[in-house]
Scaffold this motif. Structure first.
Motif, PDB file in Angstrom:
ATOM      1  N   GLU A 130      62.189  12.959 -33.943  1.00  0.00           N
ATOM      2  CA  GLU A 130      60.796  13.381 -32.490  1.00  0.00           C
ATOM      3  C   GLU A 130      61.535  13.313 -31.191  1.00  0.00           C
ATOM      4  O   GLU A 130      62.525  13.548 -31.022  1.00  0.00           O
ATOM      5  CB  GLU A 130      61.493  11.887 -32.325  1.00  0.00           C
ATOM      6  CG  GLU A 130      59.921  10.984 -31.449  1.00  0.00           C
ATOM      7  CD  GLU A 130      58.996  10.226 -32.372  1.00  0.00           C
ATOM      8  OE1 GLU A 130      58.360   9.302 -32.051  1.00  0.00           O
ATOM      9  OE2 GLU A 130      59.788   9.118 -32.680  1.00  0.00           O
ATOM     10  N   THR A 166      53.320  10.688 -31.741  1.00  0.00           N
ATOM     11  CA  THR A 166      53.845   9.345 -31.838  1.00  0.00           C
ATOM     12  C   THR A 166      53.574   8.489 -30.627  1.00  0.00           C
ATOM     13  O   THR A 166      53.949   7.263 -31.114  1.00  0.00           O
ATOM     14  CB  THR A 166      54.653   9.010 -32.737  1.00  0.00           C
ATOM     15  OG1 THR A 166      56.104   9.784 -31.731  1.00  0.00           O
ATOM     16  CG2 THR A 166      55.559  10.134 -33.769  1.00  0.00           C
ATOM     17  N   SER A 210      58.766   4.287 -32.546  1.00  0.00           N
ATOM     18  CA  SER A 210      57.542   4.699 -32.443  1.00  0.00           C
ATOM     19  C   SER A 210      56.156   3.860 -32.856  1.00  0.00           C
ATOM     20  O   SER A 210      56.416   3.367 -34.159  1.00  0.00           O
ATOM     21  CB  SER A 210      57.184   6.301 -33.478  1.00  0.00           C
ATOM     22  OG  SER A 210      55.330   6.464 -32.753  1.00  0.00           O
ATOM     23  N   ASP A 231      53.909   4.826 -35.602  1.00  0.00           N
ATOM     24  CA  ASP A 231      53.789   4.611 -37.376  1.00  0.00           C
ATOM     25  C   ASP A 231      53.559   3.574 -37.483  1.00  0.00           C
ATOM     26  O   ASP A 231      53.736   3.379 -39.008  1.00  0.00           O
ATOM     27  CB  ASP A 231      55.475   5.117 -37.549  1.00  0.00           C
ATOM     28  CG  ASP A 231      55.562   5.863 -37.232  1.00  0.00           C
ATOM     29  OD1 ASP A 231      55.005   7.067 -37.169  1.00  0.00           O
ATOM     30  OD2 ASP A 231      57.366   6.565 -37.105  1.00  0.00           O
TER      31      ASP A 231
END
Length: 508
Positions: free
Chosen positions: A351, A400, A415, A418
């Motif tokens: 990320e 995200t 996140s 998700d």
């Protein structure tokens, strides 16, 4: 490159008798609309507005709003639209910040205008009637025809959008004619619009998605069907009546269309192209839309007011959650979350923050009167979006959330998107938003806020999550059931309201 005034003239010259705009019972061809646009341009000029001046507009998505947008393009005036729900202090701030020379409003915004101290210092043009106005829109429309031709060049500023300003003062995003035209051309190409398309003009014209729909239709001699305020029933009726061919909406509005009782009885067969932006679309909604519309094209579009298109996935069904690859007018990268160096790239699959090249044809050049915001967001010729995401094994972008939305629990970066994607697939879940709440031990704990559509409780949802591939450290530690998920006027989840306790509990 052509400016936007000459761009509109292209459509008039190519197809003068094509229907350009619909608002209720009003239907105007390109030739008839041009007549109104040029009269309003002359009326604005007689009010004292000229090249480079700002016109503040506080209107819903109605014919007058769209007409003013185009009239400003001919004059070289910078159209500066605000949310019609704007508060008096927001109107004050934007009038001062933009040095606006006049203000246009309507009944729904009249009270805020009346309470705005700064509004009393400029001409106030009302659509309809209001005793506090100094001029009426009908007077602009009654002016003689503007005959001087387009006054703007491609390098002049076309409009200035104000960002939502969820924290601090809103930021003005000035965009030039060439940037707006490039963005509209990119939108046409990436959504495969053809000549004579018809779109539902419901995304607000104070938001980049609404402006893009307006300009894109002009580029293809298409029709913009005004919907002043979103109503699922009215939207469905317009789709059927006007044979709307494409929809470009935020996920929330798609959700509301599917959920409405009229959906099953509406003829939606004319809609062949779906596009969404503004927020991620959870897997369950994407699958339901695909089944309901069976579209030829289903586009996931990721962008911003600052850099309109950053990534496009032309087939959202193929890989749900993927925003695809960089759009045709830009470059993007993922950099480490803590860096301001555009060359400090995040490893594949990790990320990072999404950044976009400011040399792109659609990119802005900096915020209006906000050196502090420029210092925060512009680094080394790249725009740091504040959005988080990662590149998957195929090099496709997955968005995200926001850097500020990232949940840090026990040292792990989590996140919300998700978790929301997993929970959205549970049959008892209508809508879901995940946020981090303070926790003495973990720093933050993962909390899921659920709007139910069937009988379900926290234990059932926890058991469901345990049966998926969701990592244990991401699993919500608490489930809160709410009557509605708080959202912005354009459908973005307002997590700050959830964390502040500003929601209505579901007491059923």
């Amino acid at each position: 490159m052509l400016d936007l005034g000459r761009t509109f003239l292209q459509s008039v010259e190519r197809n003068p008798d094509a229907i350009a705009v619909v608002d209720g019972d009003t239907r105007l061809t390109y030739a008839a609309w041009l007549e109104q646009i040029l009269r309003v341009a002359q009326g604005l000029n007689e009010l004292g507005l000229g090249h480079g001046d700002h016109l503040l507009v506080v209107l819903q998505n109605r014919l007058e709003m769209a007409t003013l947008h185009w009239a400003c393009q001919f004059l070289g005036v910078i159209v500066t639209p605000l949310n019609w729900r704007a508060k008096p202090e927001e109107i004050d701030y934007c009038l001062i910040d933009a040095s606006a020379k006049a203000l246009v409003y309507e009944e729904v915004s009249a009270e805020a205008v009346a309470q705005s101290a700064e509004a009393s210092n400029v001409p106030r043009v009302v659509v309809g009637a209001d005793e506090g106005a100094t001029h009426a829109y009908a007077g602009l429309l009654a002016a003689r025809r503007w005959t001087a031709g387009p006054r703007a060049t491609a390098d002049d500023i076309s409009l200035m959008l104000y960002t939502s300003g969820t924290t601090g003062k809103p930021k003005g995003v000035p965009r030039r004619h060439r940037q707006e035209r490039a963005a509209a051309l990119g939108h046409v190409a990436q959504n495969q619009y053809g000549i004579g398309e018809c779109t539902l003009g419901v995304m607000p014209l104070y938001h980049t998605m609404g402006v893009r729909s307006l300009l894109a239709m002009a580029l293809v001699d298409g029709c913009f069907v005004c919907l002043p305020r979103f109503s699922p029933a009215t939207a469905l009726a317009l789709i059927q009546r006007e044979r709307v061919s494409n929809l470009y909406l935020v996920p929330t509005l798609y959700h509301d269309l599917l959920a409405h009782a009229d959906f099953a009885g509406t003829d939606i067969s004319s809609v062949r192209k779906l596009g969404f932006a503004g927020a991620p679309m959870h897997d369950a909604l994407l699958l339901r839309l695909d089944e309901a519309f069976q579209p030829e094209l289903f586009v996931n579009h990721y962008g911003s007011s600052e850099v309109y298109t950053m990534a496009v996935n032309p087939d959202a069904r193929r890989k749900p959650g993927s925003a695809g690859r960089a759009g045709i007018n830009t470059r993007l990268r993922l950099v480490r979350l803590e860096t301001t160096n555009p060359d400090d790239l995040a490893p594949r699959g990790t990320e990072g923050q999404i950044v976009a090249d400011l040399a792109g044809d659609e990119a802005f050049e900096g915020y209006w009167n906000r050196p502090d915001a420029n210092a925060k967001s512009l680094h080394g010729g790249w725009y740091f979006t504040g959005d988080t995401g990662y590149l998957d094994e195929d090099g496709e972008l997955h968005v995200t959330g926001r850097v500020d939305d990232m949940i840090i629990s026990g040292g792990e970066n989590i996140s919300p998107v998700d978790i929301e994607s997993v929970l959205s697939l549970h049959p008892g879940v209508d809508e879901v938003a995940v946020a981090g709440l303070r926790d003495e031990r973990w720093g933050q704990r993962v909390v899921a806020f659920i709007k139910r559509k069937g009988p379900v409780d926290g234990e059932a949802l926890d058991a469901y999550c345990r049966g998926t591939d969701l990592a244990n450290f991401k699993r919500p530690r608490e489930y809160v059931f709410v009557s509605e998920i708080p959202k912005s006027p354009v459908g973005k989840i307002l997590r700050r309201k959830l964390t502040a306790g500003e929601f209505e509990p579901d007491r059923s």
